[in-house]
Design an enzyme around this catalytic site. Structure first.
Site, PDB file in Angstrom:
ATOM      1  N   HIS A 235      42.678  65.182  39.381  1.00 32.09           N
ATOM      2  CA  HIS A 235      43.910  65.593  38.696  1.00 32.09           C
ATOM      3  C   HIS A 235      43.735  66.877  37.895  1.00 32.09           C
ATOM      4  O   HIS A 235      44.709  67.482  37.473  1.00 32.09           O
ATOM      5  CB  HIS A 235      44.387  64.469  37.766  1.00 32.09           C
ATOM      6  CG  HIS A 235      44.909  63.293  38.528  1.00 32.09           C
ATOM      7  ND1 HIS A 235      46.243  63.034  38.689  1.00 32.09           N
ATOM      8  CD2 HIS A 235      44.264  62.325  39.218  1.00 32.09           C
ATOM      9  CE1 HIS A 235      46.404  61.947  39.423  1.00 32.09           C
ATOM     10  NE2 HIS A 235      45.220  61.486  39.753  1.00 32.09           N
TER      11      HIS A 235
ATOM     12  N   ASP B   4      45.151  74.168  33.524  1.00 30.53           N
ATOM     13  CA  ASP B   4      45.726  72.838  33.710  1.00 30.53           C
ATOM     14  C   ASP B   4      45.725  72.518  35.200  1.00 30.53           C
ATOM     15  O   ASP B   4      46.008  73.403  36.013  1.00 30.53           O
ATOM     16  CB  ASP B   4      47.180  72.833  33.196  1.00 30.53           C
ATOM     17  CG  ASP B   4      47.556  71.524  32.528  1.00 30.53           C
ATOM     18  OD1 ASP B   4      46.985  70.490  32.906  1.00 30.53           O
ATOM     19  OD2 ASP B   4      48.427  71.538  31.642  1.00 30.53           O
TER      20      ASP B   4
END
Ligand code: ADQ
Length: 448
Positions: free
Chosen positions: A159, A353
């Site tokens: 992720h 991110d």
């Protein structure tokens, strides 16, 4: 067809199992509902060392999903979760090698917990189960299962970002980490850049490329419905009333150094300095619940933010205007959705991110006929799909301030054109299409 077995360090808590509100549970909702499935991971509880050998897997069945969880001892929680996963792998994968605090003993605990999880899961497996492992806590998990003779298909999704090999190799035993990953049949990452970085690492270590990009999405219909419903919510009304017609800028992030919060505050300060016409006429609401609050780097970050917000409010505020409204508590999702819808601009400026779902949620929550503007960091995975946002380098306060000014004065026609393209991207790749595409790839037959 066999069961879907999801493995992630955190498993939805009992109270979230009936109506998942966010995170992986929402993303996997459709995939889990398709047939019988099992979700395995840590219970969230810690036990004393004396209980190490008497721990058993506890199971709860909710509809067609069995949740199977196991406790960690205090020292496992510390070494595996706090130190190695969150103190080494998290900063490194976010390109912050300087924050790594490496102790060999923690790596041993990390490997041991992966082996422990593997032993516990093996006893629950059936031969035709398809196993889908999530995130950096579990890089070596498939190899641990293979060592126990497990032959099932095993996929892995990361992720968070994966850095270039030149950086990744600063991790002691990085080669062994990549070697362990050869035990996965399919490896998914958020972006093409991340997949390229990992494949390059594999090749530098003498392995073949096997990573592919599977960008994650949200459930946009559901989020848009929540945002619309929020228009009738008393608390959303309270926020609206407090704006007194002034534009709202919103930021929503877990408290984490990857999210670029101090840099964002400095960007906002530069905006007030360089565009004084907005002073007293804009509200910036930053919602930042504390996470990992007992880790030193996070404590320092909280202090820094408290101080910066206080300084900016003291310096630029007026007796009837506070430049930054800064909250450190969590806000229920339906309210967040309503707040996003009310906002004229969102600041989503992580330094790095994996994807950043807030960017996608903000777009899904907007009024189609009058959307707000998204200011997005080039270093969020989401930027690869959302080129119609106002893309910024989060390290440059002036660039943030220019984007904020531009967002607030943007002609409606431009907002509509950008908003339309952004909506298309958020509805194109959803949580459900992400899970379906990954599982389709994992289900394919591949040579031994
Ligand atoms: P996170 O680092 O947690 O996830 P993100 O993708 O932004 O980051 O997801 C955060 C989620 O938490 C969003 O759904 C958001 O609405 C919610 N949230 C944030 N602040 C909140 C608040 N104050 N109150 C309530 N809810 C809040 C990791 C990776 C990301 C990747 C996701 C999914 O770091 O890059 O996008 O996994 O793969």
């Amino acid at each position: 067809m066999g069961r879907l077995v999801v493995v992630s360090n955190r498993v939805p808590s009992s109270s979230d199992r009936h109506h998942p509100a966010g995170g992986l549970a929402v993303a996997l909702q459709d995939a889990l509902r398709r047939g019988e499935s099992l979700w395995f991971g840590w219970s969230g509880k810690q036990v004393a060392e004396e209980e190490k050998h008497s721990r058993t897997v506890s199971q709860e069945q909710v509809e067609n999903v069995t949740y199977a969880t196991i406790d960690l001892t205090h020292s496992e929680f510390d070494g595996f979760y706090q130190k190695y996963s969150n103190g080494i792998l998290w900063p490194l994968c976010h390109y912050r090698a300087g924050l790594m605090d490496f102790i060999r003993r923690d790596r041993e605990i990390y490997l041991d917990v992966n082996k422990f999880y593997a032993r516990k899961l093996r006893d629950l497996l059936r031969p035709d189960d398809i196993i889908w492992v999530h995130d950096y806590h579990l890089f070596p998990f498939a190899q641990a299962l293979r060592n126990l003779g497990v032959k099932n298909k095993i996929g892995f999704f990361l992720h968070i970002p994966f850095p270039p090999w030149s950086l990744m190799k600063s991790l002691p035993s990085a080669v062994s980490l990549l070697k362990n990953m050869q035990a996965y049949d399919v490896i998914g990452l958020q972006t093409e850049d991340d997949a390229r970085n990992m494949n390059d690492g594999f090749m530098q270590c003498g392995f073949g490329p096997r990573a592919q990009a599977f960008p994650i999405g949200i459930d946009p219909d559901n989020f848009a419905r929540q945002a619309e419903a929020g228009e009738h919510d008393a608390e959303v009304h309270r926020l609206k009333a407090s704006l007194r017609g002034r534009p709202l800028v919103i930021g929503v992030d877990r408290l984490d150094y990857s999210k670029g919060l101090p840099e964002r505050f400095l960007g906002y300060e530069a905006f007030l300095k360089r565009f004084p016409e907005h002073k007293g006429k804009v509200m910036y609401l930053q919602i930042t619940p504390v996470s990992r609050g007992n880790v030193a780097d996070y404590k320092a970050l909280k202090r820094d933010l408290d101080e910066t917000a206080g300084r900016i409010n003291g310096m630029y505020g007026d007796f009837d205007w506070t430049p930054i409204r800064y909250l450190t508590q969590s806000v229920p999702r339906h309210l967040l959705a309503g707040f996003y819808r009310l906002a004229d601009a969102a600041l989503v400026t992580p330094l790095r991110d994996g994807m950043n779902l807030v960017a996608k949620e903000f777009v899904a929550a907007q009024k189609e006929h009058n959307p707000g503007s998204l200011i997005l960091s080039r270093f969020a995975g989401a930027a690869a799909e959302m080129e119609d946002a106002l893309l910024v380098n989060p390290h440059d306060p002036e660039e943030i301030s220019d984007a904020l000014h531009r967002a607030l004065i943007m002609p409606k026609a431009e907002r509509l054109a950008r908003g339309k393209k952004l909506r298309e991207s958020v509805w194109r790749v959803t949580a459900s299409s992400w899970a379906r595409d990954f599982l389709e790839e994992l289900s394919k037959d591949r040579p031994e």
